[in-house]
Design a protein around this motif. Sequence first.
Motif, PDB file in Angstrom:
ATOM      1  N   HIS A  72       0.836  -1.199   0.000  1.00 39.23           N
ATOM      2  CA  HIS A  72       0.000   0.000   0.000  1.00 39.23           C
ATOM      3  C   HIS A  72       0.870   1.247   0.000  1.00 39.23           C
ATOM      4  N   TYR A  73       0.252   2.382  -0.327  1.00 38.40           N
ATOM      5  CA  TYR A  73       0.996   3.626  -0.560  1.00 38.40           C
ATOM      6  C   TYR A  73       0.061   4.812  -0.383  1.00 38.40           C
ATOM      7  N   VAL A  74       0.607   5.927   0.137  1.00 39.85           N
ATOM      8  CA  VAL A  74      -0.110   7.201   0.115  1.00 39.85           C
ATOM      9  C   VAL A  74       0.840   8.254  -0.449  1.00 39.85           C
ATOM     10  N   SER A  75       0.348   9.044  -1.387  1.00 38.11           N
ATOM     11  CA  SER A  75       1.205   9.984  -2.114  1.00 38.11           C
ATOM     12  C   SER A  75       1.496  11.240  -1.299  1.00 38.11           C
ATOM     13  N   LYS A  76       2.464  12.005  -1.756  1.00 37.89           N
ATOM     14  CA  LYS A  76       2.855  13.260  -1.121  1.00 37.89           C
ATOM     15  C   LYS A  76       1.683  14.235  -1.086  1.00 37.89           C
ATOM     16  N   VAL A  77       1.763  15.172  -0.149  1.00 40.74           N
ATOM     17  CA  VAL A  77       0.726  16.187   0.030  1.00 40.74           C
ATOM     18  C   VAL A  77       1.314  17.562  -0.276  1.00 40.74           C
ATOM     19  N   LYS A  78       0.573  18.364  -1.029  1.00 43.39           N
ATOM     20  CA  LYS A  78       0.922  19.758  -1.317  1.00 43.39           C
ATOM     21  C   LYS A  78      -0.266  20.641  -0.964  1.00 43.39           C
ATOM     22  N   THR A  79      -0.019  21.952  -0.889  1.00 42.14           N
ATOM     23  CA  THR A  79      -1.117  22.867  -0.568  1.00 42.14           C
ATOM     24  C   THR A  79      -2.163  22.862  -1.679  1.00 42.14           C
ATOM     25  N   GLY A  80      -3.419  23.119  -1.281  1.00 40.29           N
ATOM     26  CA  GLY A  80      -4.517  23.139  -2.227  1.00 40.29           C
ATOM     27  C   GLY A  80      -4.730  24.503  -2.851  1.00 40.29           C
ATOM     28  N   GLU A  81      -5.946  24.741  -3.305  1.00 38.38           N
ATOM     29  CA  GLU A  81      -6.253  25.959  -4.057  1.00 38.38           C
ATOM     30  C   GLU A  81      -6.509  27.162  -3.163  1.00 38.38           C
ATOM     31  N   LYS A  82      -6.838  26.951  -1.901  1.00 36.78           N
ATOM     32  CA  LYS A  82      -7.123  28.054  -0.993  1.00 36.78           C
ATOM     33  C   LYS A  82      -5.829  28.645  -0.436  1.00 36.78           C
ATOM     34  N   GLN A  83      -5.939  29.837   0.090  1.00 42.74           N
ATOM     35  CA  GLN A  83      -4.817  30.451   0.787  1.00 42.74           C
ATOM     36  C   GLN A  83      -4.618  29.774   2.139  1.00 42.74           C
ATOM     37  N   GLY A  84      -3.385  29.714   2.601  1.00 47.99           N
ATOM     38  CA  GLY A  84      -3.115  29.167   3.921  1.00 47.99           C
ATOM     39  C   GLY A  84      -2.656  27.724   3.892  1.00 47.99           C
ATOM     40  N   PRO A  85      -2.386  27.179   5.054  1.00 46.31           N
ATOM     41  CA  PRO A  85      -1.826  25.834   5.159  1.00 46.31           C
ATOM     42  C   PRO A  85      -2.842  24.742   4.821  1.00 46.31           C
ATOM     43  N   GLY A  86      -2.313  23.558   4.578  1.00 46.64           N
ATOM     44  CA  GLY A  86      -3.151  22.385   4.342  1.00 46.64           C
ATOM     45  C   GLY A  86      -2.661  21.232   5.196  1.00 46.64           C
ATOM     46  N   GLU A  87      -3.553  20.280   5.462  1.00 47.11           N
ATOM     47  CA  GLU A  87      -3.157  19.146   6.293  1.00 47.11           C
ATOM     48  C   GLU A  87      -4.011  17.916   6.006  1.00 47.11           C
ATOM     49  N   ARG A  88      -3.383  16.764   6.238  1.00 47.40           N
ATOM     50  CA  ARG A  88      -4.065  15.471   6.157  1.00 47.40           C
ATOM     51  C   ARG A  88      -3.771  14.743   7.461  1.00 47.40           C
ATOM     52  N   CYS A  89      -4.798  14.474   8.240  1.00 44.47           N
ATOM     53  CA  CYS A  89      -4.657  13.855   9.562  1.00 44.47           C
ATOM     54  C   CYS A  89      -5.285  12.473   9.537  1.00 44.47           C
ATOM     55  N   ALA A  90      -4.538  11.476   9.988  1.00 46.57           N
ATOM     56  CA  ALA A  90      -5.040  10.109   9.959  1.00 46.57           C
ATOM     57  C   ALA A  90      -4.560   9.339  11.179  1.00 46.57           C
ATOM     58  N   ILE A  91      -5.392   8.406  11.615  1.00 40.19           N
ATOM     59  CA  ILE A  91      -5.026   7.445  12.652  1.00 40.19           C
ATOM     60  C   ILE A  91      -4.693   6.126  11.970  1.00 40.19           C
ATOM     61  N   LEU A  92      -3.537   5.584  12.257  1.00 43.03           N
ATOM     62  CA  LEU A  92      -3.115   4.279  11.740  1.00 43.03           C
ATOM     63  C   LEU A  92      -3.055   3.304  12.905  1.00 43.03           C
ATOM     64  N   ILE A  93      -3.660   2.144  12.751  1.00 41.61           N
ATOM     65  CA  ILE A  93      -3.694   1.146  13.820  1.00 41.61           C
ATOM     66  C   ILE A  93      -3.230  -0.186  13.260  1.00 41.61           C
ATOM     67  N   ASP A  94      -2.206  -0.758  13.892  1.00 36.09           N
ATOM     68  CA  ASP A  94      -1.709  -2.061  13.453  1.00 36.09           C
ATOM     69  C   ASP A  94      -1.876  -3.087  14.562  1.00 36.09           C
ATOM     70  N   PHE A  95      -1.955  -4.343  14.167  1.00 37.59           N
ATOM     71  CA  PHE A  95      -2.149  -5.438  15.109  1.00 37.59           C
ATOM     72  C   PHE A  95      -1.151  -6.558  14.840  1.00 37.59           C
ATOM     73  N   GLN A  96      -0.631  -7.142  15.928  1.00 33.28           N
ATOM     74  CA  GLN A  96       0.193  -8.328  15.819  1.00 33.28           C
ATOM     75  C   GLN A  96       0.010  -9.169  17.080  1.00 33.28           C
ATOM     76  N   PRO A  97       0.243 -10.469  16.977  1.00 32.89           N
ATOM     77  CA  PRO A  97       0.004 -11.335  18.134  1.00 32.89           C
ATOM     78  C   PRO A  97       1.133 -11.264  19.141  1.00 32.89           C
ATOM     79  N   THR A  98       0.831 -11.584  20.388  1.00 33.32           N
ATOM     80  CA  THR A  98       1.860 -11.733  21.420  1.00 33.32           C
ATOM     81  C   THR A  98       1.979 -13.226  21.731  1.00 33.32           C
ATOM     82  N   VAL A  99       2.481 -13.979  20.754  1.00 33.85           N
ATOM     83  CA  VAL A  99       2.569 -15.436  20.874  1.00 33.85           C
ATOM     84  C   VAL A  99       3.713 -15.830  21.798  1.00 33.85           C
ATOM     85  N   ILE A 100       3.682 -17.072  22.271  1.00 30.31           N
ATOM     86  CA  ILE A 100       4.830 -17.630  22.974  1.00 30.31           C
ATOM     87  C   ILE A 100       5.911 -17.891  21.938  1.00 30.31           C
TER      88      ILE A 100
END
Length: 268
Positions: free
Chosen positions: A221-249
């Motif tokens: 999987h992939y997410v591309s670079k972010v640049k400012t949009g058409e409006k004046q001022g800053p831009g942002e992309r906010c995301a929560i990433l959650i991963d899972f793995q086992p705690t096996v013996i």
Amino acid sequence: MSRLKDTGFAYYDLKKQLQYEDLEKDLQQLTLAFDHLPIDEYAPHLNRYRRYARAIIMPKTYDIQWLPESTVNKKSYYEYFQGSFNPEYTGEYRRFPSLKKETMNNRLLEKIIRFDFKETFWMREDALMPFHAGVHFVKLQVDDEGEEAVSSPNNLHQDGEPFTFAHLIKRHNIQGGWNAISHPANRGKMPEDINKADMKASFYLEEPLESYGVYDPLVTHYVSKVKTGEKQGPGERCAILIDFQPTVIANPDEVRSMRGNTTEMVFV
């Protein structure tokens, strides 16, 4: 039928799937948490900001327990390790500032973690123990025209954890942030360098709580670079990433604490 189990990729709209009375209030609290993310000190020039926390979740009961943080210079951190799966930090532990306590206690975040976990599937022996959940808050922010914010790694990749889920929290005044899903054989490549037939999915997450999940062995999987949009001022992309793995013996031959180098070991 589970699309995640069949294809290694699934799309979700959690705003519809997690409806409850105070969802908007809890979502607003999570959104505000992104206003106070520190710069990613491992790549300060890439306009990436983040916090991280680690928890365990119990099978069957789905109880969530946040693990203790490490304290360095009176600041709280969690360690993160991807082995060989991130070519930018191969074999390197990274230390990220911890999520705030009020964020960890957010009811929507807990519901998201449980929702994601219920989408996962495991071998019977893996399911005998609690599971590890890694929770990343990541913001790509650009303040001026010409700036770019870059995710890591910046190519089609696998994470090294069996499952990863991405949940958009905010997208404002940006171009980019395009997601691509492909086959494991294309790990390390850029989407524009692969055959169109190898692209399993491509899309933008645009609305709060639009989400997707991947089963790592079946996809890149992939997410591309972010640049400012058409409006004046800053831009942002906010995301929560959650991963899972086992705690096996674990296999004793693979446990570093079984190698006898006591000078590097700590009491718990």
